[in-house]
Structure formats: structure tokens, C-alpha cells
Design a protein around this motif. Structure first.
Motif, PDB file in Angstrom:
ATOM      1  N   LYS A 133       6.455 -34.859 -22.737  1.00  0.00           N
ATOM      2  CA  LYS A 133       6.096 -33.607 -22.214  1.00  0.00           C
ATOM      3  C   LYS A 133       4.802 -32.896 -22.151  1.00  0.00           C
ATOM      4  N   ASP A 134       3.761 -33.037 -23.336  1.00  0.00           N
ATOM      5  CA  ASP A 134       2.679 -32.045 -23.133  1.00  0.00           C
ATOM      6  C   ASP A 134       1.961 -33.108 -22.135  1.00  0.00           C
ATOM      7  N   LEU A 135       2.147 -34.038 -21.938  1.00  0.00           N
ATOM      8  CA  LEU A 135       1.194 -34.324 -21.023  1.00  0.00           C
ATOM      9  C   LEU A 135       1.775 -34.208 -18.710  1.00  0.00           C
ATOM     10  N   VAL A 136       2.997 -34.272 -19.120  1.00  0.00           N
ATOM     11  CA  VAL A 136       3.633 -33.241 -18.662  1.00  0.00           C
ATOM     12  C   VAL A 136       3.306 -31.682 -17.789  1.00  0.00           C
ATOM     13  N   GLU A 137       3.532 -31.066 -19.471  1.00  0.00           N
ATOM     14  CA  GLU A 137       3.566 -30.045 -18.797  1.00  0.00           C
ATOM     15  C   GLU A 137       1.674 -29.323 -18.397  1.00  0.00           C
ATOM     16  N   THR A 138       0.476 -30.202 -18.898  1.00  0.00           N
ATOM     17  CA  THR A 138      -0.218 -30.005 -18.535  1.00  0.00           C
ATOM     18  C   THR A 138      -0.996 -30.394 -17.513  1.00  0.00           C
ATOM     19  N   LYS A 139      -1.123 -31.847 -16.657  1.00  0.00           N
ATOM     20  CA  LYS A 139      -0.722 -31.662 -15.481  1.00  0.00           C
ATOM     21  C   LYS A 139       0.190 -30.828 -14.561  1.00  0.00           C
ATOM     22  N   ALA A 140       1.346 -30.242 -15.075  1.00  0.00           N
ATOM     23  CA  ALA A 140       0.785 -29.357 -14.295  1.00  0.00           C
ATOM     24  C   ALA A 140       0.431 -27.870 -14.147  1.00  0.00           C
ATOM     25  N   ASN A 148      20.315 -51.578 -44.351  1.00  0.00           N
ATOM     26  CA  ASN A 148      19.472 -50.331 -44.928  1.00  0.00           C
ATOM     27  C   ASN A 148      18.046 -50.324 -44.366  1.00  0.00           C
ATOM     28  N   LYS A 149      17.543 -51.352 -43.576  1.00  0.00           N
ATOM     29  CA  LYS A 149      16.417 -51.907 -43.723  1.00  0.00           C
ATOM     30  C   LYS A 149      16.216 -51.679 -41.841  1.00  0.00           C
ATOM     31  N   ILE A 150      17.788 -52.151 -41.329  1.00  0.00           N
ATOM     32  CA  ILE A 150      17.815 -51.827 -40.162  1.00  0.00           C
ATOM     33  C   ILE A 150      18.306 -50.510 -39.860  1.00  0.00           C
ATOM     34  N   ARG A 151      18.615 -49.393 -40.312  1.00  0.00           N
ATOM     35  CA  ARG A 151      18.617 -47.952 -40.462  1.00  0.00           C
ATOM     36  C   ARG A 151      17.087 -47.699 -40.240  1.00  0.00           C
ATOM     37  N   GLN A 152      16.438 -47.822 -41.301  1.00  0.00           N
ATOM     38  CA  GLN A 152      14.876 -47.585 -41.494  1.00  0.00           C
ATOM     39  C   GLN A 152      14.615 -48.120 -39.860  1.00  0.00           C
ATOM     40  N   GLU A 153      14.359 -48.837 -39.781  1.00  0.00           N
ATOM     41  CA  GLU A 153      13.559 -49.349 -38.422  1.00  0.00           C
ATOM     42  C   GLU A 153      13.874 -48.302 -37.486  1.00  0.00           C
ATOM     43  N   VAL A 154      15.287 -48.351 -37.550  1.00  0.00           N
ATOM     44  CA  VAL A 154      16.195 -47.214 -35.880  1.00  0.00           C
ATOM     45  C   VAL A 154      15.722 -45.922 -36.110  1.00  0.00           C
ATOM     46  N   GLN A 155      15.648 -45.307 -37.549  1.00  0.00           N
ATOM     47  CA  GLN A 155      14.923 -44.036 -37.659  1.00  0.00           C
ATOM     48  C   GLN A 155      13.565 -44.053 -36.868  1.00  0.00           C
ATOM     49  N   GLU A 156      12.702 -45.203 -37.423  1.00  0.00           N
ATOM     50  CA  GLU A 156      11.726 -45.137 -36.840  1.00  0.00           C
ATOM     51  C   GLU A 156      11.360 -45.278 -35.774  1.00  0.00           C
ATOM     52  N   THR A 157      11.636 -46.196 -35.039  1.00  0.00           N
ATOM     53  CA  THR A 157      11.845 -46.247 -33.916  1.00  0.00           C
ATOM     54  C   THR A 157      11.988 -45.226 -32.908  1.00  0.00           C
ATOM     55  N   GLU A 158      13.822 -44.191 -33.903  1.00  0.00           N
ATOM     56  CA  GLU A 158      13.911 -43.160 -33.189  1.00  0.00           C
ATOM     57  C   GLU A 158      12.634 -42.327 -33.101  1.00  0.00           C
ATOM     58  N   GLN A 159      12.198 -41.714 -34.182  1.00  0.00           N
ATOM     59  CA  GLN A 159      10.507 -41.086 -34.194  1.00  0.00           C
ATOM     60  C   GLN A 159       9.379 -41.430 -33.475  1.00  0.00           C
ATOM     61  N   GLU A 160       9.163 -42.846 -33.114  1.00  0.00           N
ATOM     62  CA  GLU A 160       8.098 -42.686 -32.456  1.00  0.00           C
ATOM     63  C   GLU A 160       8.615 -42.270 -30.817  1.00  0.00           C
ATOM     64  N   LEU A 161       9.670 -43.009 -30.359  1.00  0.00           N
ATOM     65  CA  LEU A 161      10.992 -42.071 -29.154  1.00  0.00           C
ATOM     66  C   LEU A 161       9.973 -40.838 -28.801  1.00  0.00           C
ATOM     67  N   ALA A 162      10.623 -40.108 -30.091  1.00  0.00           N
ATOM     68  CA  ALA A 162      10.535 -38.716 -30.227  1.00  0.00           C
ATOM     69  C   ALA A 162       8.895 -38.317 -30.007  1.00  0.00           C
ATOM     70  N   ASN A 163       8.400 -39.072 -30.269  1.00  0.00           N
ATOM     71  CA  ASN A 163       6.668 -38.024 -30.720  1.00  0.00           C
ATOM     72  C   ASN A 163       6.539 -39.023 -29.249  1.00  0.00           C
ATOM     73  N   GLY A 164       6.615 -39.783 -28.735  1.00  0.00           N
ATOM     74  CA  GLY A 164       6.028 -40.009 -27.171  1.00  0.00           C
ATOM     75  C   GLY A 164       6.999 -39.820 -26.537  1.00  0.00           C
ATOM     76  N   ALA A 165       8.174 -38.629 -26.385  1.00  0.00           N
ATOM     77  CA  ALA A 165       8.700 -38.069 -25.434  1.00  0.00           C
ATOM     78  C   ALA A 165       7.663 -37.045 -25.854  1.00  0.00           C
ATOM     79  N   ALA A 166       7.882 -36.082 -27.015  1.00  0.00           N
ATOM     80  CA  ALA A 166       6.225 -34.980 -26.496  1.00  0.00           C
ATOM     81  C   ALA A 166       5.569 -35.368 -26.337  1.00  0.00           C
ATOM     82  N   ASP A 167       4.569 -36.152 -26.449  1.00  0.00           N
ATOM     83  CA  ASP A 167       3.269 -36.324 -26.078  1.00  0.00           C
ATOM     84  C   ASP A 167       2.982 -36.439 -25.064  1.00  0.00           C
TER      85      ASP A 167
END
Length: 228
Positions: A86-93, A65-84
Motif C-alpha cells: 500500500k505504501d509503495l502504491v501511494e508513493t508511486k501515485a 497450536n504450532k499450526i495456529r502460530q504459523e498461521v498467525q505469523e503468516t497472516e502478520q507477514e501478509l498484513a505487513n506485505g499488504a501495508a508495504d
């Protein structure tokens, strides 16, 4: 005398039998107790093993359960990082489109500046033609109104573009363009049009200088990127 001997013999025989039976019974009972003790020890051992296994399973479930929680948090961080990202790429474009490093397409307006169709014989013709100052004022007004990109006769201009008169024509960054001059601007059509038509604004000034002006809304205006 013989009768008494027989009685004693019978008694001793019976007593021997009872002693033998008692010994066998005691031995059997001891074996049963011993067997039962072994079974209890074996049962206790298995129960302890089962308890230990259940405790280990609980620990493993907690770790999972602890590992699953860590995986979910990591996935969320990656998703947020991907969104950020994407925003930077769009702003640059978007910035590259504004600076001319990338082509841009959008709705906007087209302002046509033409020399006066009638020039009185007593006046000088120079007072009835489009000059670079007219183009400068129009371009500056469009930028002030939020234009994202501007082109003159299809040639895209930039904040540092050089526009000057060369006789009856106008030079834009070294390229010569004759009248009429079509100034295309990509941006909010309503804001651009209102800004141009303000009282005592650009269009009023152009008309006072004998310049013929038309303003039209256009869609899908395309401007290319500048050569690097």
C-alpha cells in the motif's frame, strides 16, 4: 463288629463328602481367580488405550497450536506485505502526480503577473510588459519553495517545459498565452507566500521591472494530467 463297621462306613462317607466339597470349592476358587485375572488384563488394556489416546491428543494439540502460530505469523507477514505494498502504491501515485502522469488537487497560491497599467510616453513599452524571464524566475522560486505542481493560465507545466516570449505573448510548450499570466502553484500556502515575499526576492524584482503582481491563497486547485 457291626458297630465298628458302621462307624468306619460313616467316617469314610464323611471323609468322601469333605473331599468332594474341598474339590468343588478349590475348582470354584480357581475359576474366580481366573475370571479376576481376565478382568484385570482387560482393565489394563483399556487403561493403556486411554493413556495412549491421551498422549495422542496431547501431540495433536501441540501440533494444532504450532499450526495456529504459523498461521498467525503468516497472516502478520501478509498484513505487513499488504501495508508495504500500500505504501509503495501511494508513493508511486504521489510521484505520478508530481510528474504529471496523474491529476492533482490541493491548496496553494495564485500569482498574477500583469503588464504595467501605465507606460510613460518617453519610455519603451518593452520595459513595462511581462517577459518569459519573469515567469521563469517566479516558477523557479515556487519549485524551490516546495511547489508540487504549477500551471500557467491553467496549462500545467513540468520541469522540462519550454517557456519563451513570442512578441507580446508567451509560449508555453507551444501554446500561446497573453497577459495577464496567472501562475498557480499547489503546495504549502504559508511557505510559498513567504518565499515569494522575501526581501530582494522574486516579487521585489518583478516590481522593480514595472510588473504588477498580486498573490492570493487558493484552495482546491486542480491540475490535469498531461497527455501521454
Amino acid at each position: 463288629m457291626k458297630s465298628k463297621q458302621l462307624i468306619f462306613a460313616f467316617v469314610f462317607l464323611l471323609l468322601g463328602f469333605l473331599l468332594t466339597f474341598s474339590y468343588q470349592h478349590t475348582k470354584s476358587t480357581a475359576e474366580i481367580v481366573q475370571v479376576n485375572d481376565q478382568e484385570w488384563e482387560r482393565d489394563y488394556y483399556y487403561r493403556k488405550q486411554l493413556i495412549d489416546m491421551e498422549e495422542k491428543n496431547k501431540q495433536l494439540r501441540d501440533e494444532l497450536n504450532k499450526i495456529r502460530q504459523e498461521v498467525q505469523e503468516t497472516e502478520q507477514e501478509l498484513a505487513n506485505g499488504a501495508a508495504d505494498l500500500k505504501d509503495l502504491v501511494e508513493t508511486k501515485a504521489n510521484l505520478q502526480k508530481l510528474t504529471g502522469e496523474l491529476p492533482i488537487v490541493g491548496d496553494g497560491v495564485a500569482i498574477t503577473l500583469s503588464d504595467a497599467s501605465y507606460i510613460p510616453s518617453e519610455d519603451h513599452a518593452n520595459q513595462y510588459i511581462v517577459h518569459d524571464r519573469h515567469i521563469h524566475k517566479t516558477v523557479n522560486e515556487l519549485y524551490s519553495a516546495g511547489a508540487k505542481a504549477i500551471a500557467i493560465n491553467g496549462q500545467r507545466i513540468y520541469r522540462n517545459s519550454y517557456i519563451s516570449c513570442v512578441g507580446p505573448v508567451v509560449s508555453v510548450d507551444g501554446s500561446v498565452h497573453p497577459a495577464p499570466f496567472v501562475i498557480s502553484a499547489i503546495g504549502d500556502q504559508e511557505i510559498l507566500e513567504v518565499s515569494l515575499n522575501l526581501k530582494n526576492g522574486v516579487i521585489d524584482m518583478l516590481v522593480q521591472d514595472n510588473i504588477e503582481v498580486t498573490v492570493e491563497k487558493e484552495t482546491n486547485i486542480e491540475m490535469f494530467a498531461k497527455d501521454m
